[in-house]
Design a protein around this motif. Structure first.
Motif, mmCIF file in Angstrom:
data_model
loop_
_atom_site.group_PDB
_atom_site.id
_atom_site.type_symbol
_atom_site.label_atom_id
_atom_site.label_comp_id
_atom_site.label_asym_id
_atom_site.label_seq_id
_atom_site.Cartn_x
_atom_site.Cartn_y
_atom_site.Cartn_z
ATOM 1 N N VAL A 71 0.842 -1.189 0.000
ATOM 2 C CA VAL A 71 0.000 0.000 0.000
ATOM 3 C C VAL A 71 0.884 1.249 0.000
ATOM 4 N N LEU A 72 0.533 2.242 -0.833
ATOM 5 C CA LEU A 72 1.333 3.463 -0.932
ATOM 6 C C LEU A 72 0.822 4.577 -0.028
ATOM 7 N N GLY A 73 -0.479 4.819 -0.033
ATOM 8 C CA GLY A 73 -1.043 5.893 0.788
ATOM 9 C C GLY A 73 -0.951 7.270 0.166
ATOM 10 N N ALA A 74 -0.547 7.365 -1.090
ATOM 11 C CA ALA A 74 -0.312 8.675 -1.715
ATOM 12 C C ALA A 74 -1.571 9.523 -1.783
ATOM 13 N N THR A 75 -2.662 8.953 -2.257
ATOM 14 C CA THR A 75 -3.892 9.727 -2.418
ATOM 15 C C THR A 75 -4.426 10.205 -1.075
ATOM 16 N N LEU A 76 -4.383 9.362 -0.067
ATOM 17 C CA LEU A 76 -4.863 9.746 1.260
ATOM 18 C C LEU A 76 -4.069 10.924 1.813
ATOM 19 N N PHE A 77 -2.751 10.888 1.684
ATOM 20 C CA PHE A 77 -1.920 11.983 2.178
ATOM 21 C C PHE A 77 -2.199 13.272 1.409
ATOM 22 N N VAL A 78 -2.440 13.175 0.112
ATOM 23 C CA VAL A 78 -2.741 14.367 -0.678
ATOM 24 C C VAL A 78 -4.050 14.999 -0.223
ATOM 25 N N LEU A 79 -5.083 14.188 -0.035
ATOM 26 C CA LEU A 79 -6.374 14.725 0.386
ATOM 27 C C LEU A 79 -6.297 15.375 1.760
ATOM 28 N N LEU A 80 -5.518 14.783 2.646
ATOM 29 C CA LEU A 80 -5.438 15.292 4.014
ATOM 30 C C LEU A 80 -4.509 16.492 4.149
ATOM 31 N N GLY A 82 -2.259 17.889 1.331
ATOM 32 C CA GLY A 82 -1.746 18.534 0.137
ATOM 33 C C GLY A 82 -0.572 17.774 -0.462
ATOM 34 N N TRP A 83 -0.276 18.039 -1.722
ATOM 35 C CA TRP A 83 0.735 17.250 -2.428
ATOM 36 C C TRP A 83 2.143 17.475 -1.873
ATOM 37 N N GLN A 84 2.411 18.692 -1.375
ATOM 38 C CA GLN A 84 3.761 18.967 -0.877
ATOM 39 C C GLN A 84 4.083 18.150 0.372
ATOM 40 N N VAL A 85 3.182 18.192 1.342
ATOM 41 C CA VAL A 85 3.395 17.429 2.577
ATOM 42 C C VAL A 85 3.330 15.931 2.289
ATOM 43 N N ALA A 86 2.454 15.535 1.378
ATOM 44 C CA ALA A 86 2.372 14.122 0.997
ATOM 45 C C ALA A 86 3.709 13.643 0.445
ATOM 46 N N THR A 87 4.300 14.430 -0.440
ATOM 47 C CA THR A 87 5.597 14.070 -1.010
ATOM 48 C C THR A 87 6.667 13.972 0.073
ATOM 49 N N ALA A 88 6.687 14.944 0.973
ATOM 50 C CA ALA A 88 7.714 14.972 2.019
ATOM 51 C C ALA A 88 7.573 13.795 2.979
ATOM 52 N N LEU A 121 1.252 13.445 -7.579
ATOM 53 C CA LEU A 121 0.910 14.524 -8.513
ATOM 54 C C LEU A 121 -0.366 14.214 -9.282
ATOM 55 N N PHE A 122 -0.581 12.943 -9.599
ATOM 56 C CA PHE A 122 -1.840 12.576 -10.261
ATOM 57 C C PHE A 122 -3.026 12.818 -9.331
ATOM 58 N N SER A 123 -2.895 12.431 -8.070
ATOM 59 C CA SER A 123 -3.973 12.642 -7.101
ATOM 60 C C SER A 123 -4.263 14.125 -6.921
ATOM 61 N N GLU A 124 -3.218 14.945 -6.902
ATOM 62 C CA GLU A 124 -3.396 16.389 -6.786
ATOM 63 C C GLU A 124 -4.113 16.949 -8.010
ATOM 64 N N ASN A 137 -19.969 18.061 -3.084
ATOM 65 C CA ASN A 137 -20.822 17.083 -2.435
ATOM 66 C C ASN A 137 -19.951 16.086 -1.682
ATOM 67 N N LEU A 138 -20.308 15.774 -0.433
ATOM 68 C CA LEU A 138 -19.506 14.861 0.382
ATOM 69 C C LEU A 138 -19.378 13.495 -0.273
ATOM 70 N N PHE A 139 -20.479 12.984 -0.822
ATOM 71 C CA PHE A 139 -20.447 11.668 -1.451
ATOM 72 C C PHE A 139 -19.482 11.653 -2.627
ATOM 73 N N LEU A 140 -19.532 12.682 -3.477
ATOM 74 C CA LEU A 140 -18.619 12.745 -4.617
ATOM 75 C C LEU A 140 -17.170 12.906 -4.163
ATOM 76 N N PHE A 141 -16.956 13.703 -3.126
ATOM 77 C CA PHE A 141 -15.592 13.906 -2.615
ATOM 78 C C PHE A 141 -14.984 12.585 -2.169
ATOM 79 N N VAL A 142 -15.754 11.825 -1.391
ATOM 80 C CA VAL A 142 -15.257 10.557 -0.869
ATOM 81 C C VAL A 142 -15.130 9.516 -1.970
ATOM 82 N N LEU A 143 -16.161 9.382 -2.797
ATOM 83 C CA LEU A 143 -16.152 8.343 -3.830
ATOM 84 C C LEU A 143 -15.122 8.638 -4.914
ATOM 85 N N TRP A 144 -15.129 9.881 -5.421
ATOM 86 C CA TRP A 144 -14.262 10.226 -6.540
ATOM 87 C C TRP A 144 -12.803 10.404 -6.109
ATOM 88 N N ASN A 145 -12.603 11.275 -5.118
ATOM 89 C CA ASN A 145 -11.224 11.572 -4.706
ATOM 90 C C ASN A 145 -10.634 10.514 -3.792
#
Length: 222
Positions: A71-80, A82-88, A121-124, A137-145
């Motif tokens: 498991v990478l966790g990249a998308t979760l870190f980006v959502l929480l 941002g991409w900069q902190v996720a990368t770091a 970067l793709f997740s961002e 919309n909360l549902f779209l945010f959770v489902l899509w992102n």
């Protein structure tokens, strides 16, 4: 996938190191550290998820060198955060993993580009796309992102790794299919489910810890 140095020519490895160091420098320099450090909920989430990501990075399955998943966790870190902190922070997880497993340091940059830069970067990009073009919309945010983006990020990682192995390693297409691609759907679904589940929990129970979520925009009047 942790690609060992023996698979790739050293010139490509050093080029990848330079590109990854540049990307990491940009992330560290532009990260919203003050906004995160001044938010106790975000700090707690950042520390907890970084430790959790390190643990999950230790559980990888594979048969041959380079053919392993975790498991990478990249998308979760980006959502929480941002991409900069996720990368770091994921880079910190990767460095700690390299120390613990005594892996080839010259291959750090290549693995960083595949497992961190590309999915982050793709997740961002997908997050910004959804913010501009989809209803708040909360549902779209959770489902899509959460679910969809995490799965697509892993798919992009798998495609990039496959193309790199075909172009620069001694593995044939048949070997990549049998020992790598056959297991890709499992990790894709795992990453999507875990990301979707965790981002749902954060947005519902602790929305102030999610940098890219505003409950007034996504919940009020919905």
């Amino acid at each position: 996938m942790n690609l060992p140095a023996l698979l790739i020519d050293s010139d490509w490895l050093w080029l990848a190191n330079l590109v990854f160091v540049y990307a990491l420098f940009r992330a560290l320099r532009s990260a919203p550290w003050r906004a995160i450090l001044n938010n106790r909920q975000m700090v707690n989430a950042l520390v907890g998820l970084t430790i959790g990501a390190f643990i999950f990075w230790q559980f990888n399955a594979g048969i041959r060198p380079g053919f392993n998943f975790h498991v990478l966790g990249a998308t979760l870190f980006v959502l929480l955060f941002g991409w900069q902190v996720a990368t770091a922070m994921i880079s910190l997880v990767m460095v700690a993993t390299w120390f613990r497993m005594d892996l080839d340091w010259v291959a750090l940059g290549l693995n960083g580009l595949l497992m961190i830069a590309i999915p982050v970067l793709f997740s961002e990009w997908l997050l910004r796309f959804s913010q501009r073009n989809l209803p708040k919309n909360l549902f779209l945010f959770v489902l899509w992102n959460g679910f969809v983006c995490a799965g697509l990020a892993i798919l992009l990682n798998v495609v990039a790794t496959t193309l790199l192995l075909l172009a620069l390693s001694h593995y044939s297409w048949g070997e990549i299919q049998r020992h790598y691609l056959i297991a890709a759907p499992i990790i894709l679904l795992t990453e999507a489910f875990m990301t979707g589940m965790l981002i749902t929990a954060f947005t519902v129970f602790q929305p102030e810890a999610v940098l890219n979520f505003n409950d007034q925009e996504y919940l009020d009047g919905k």
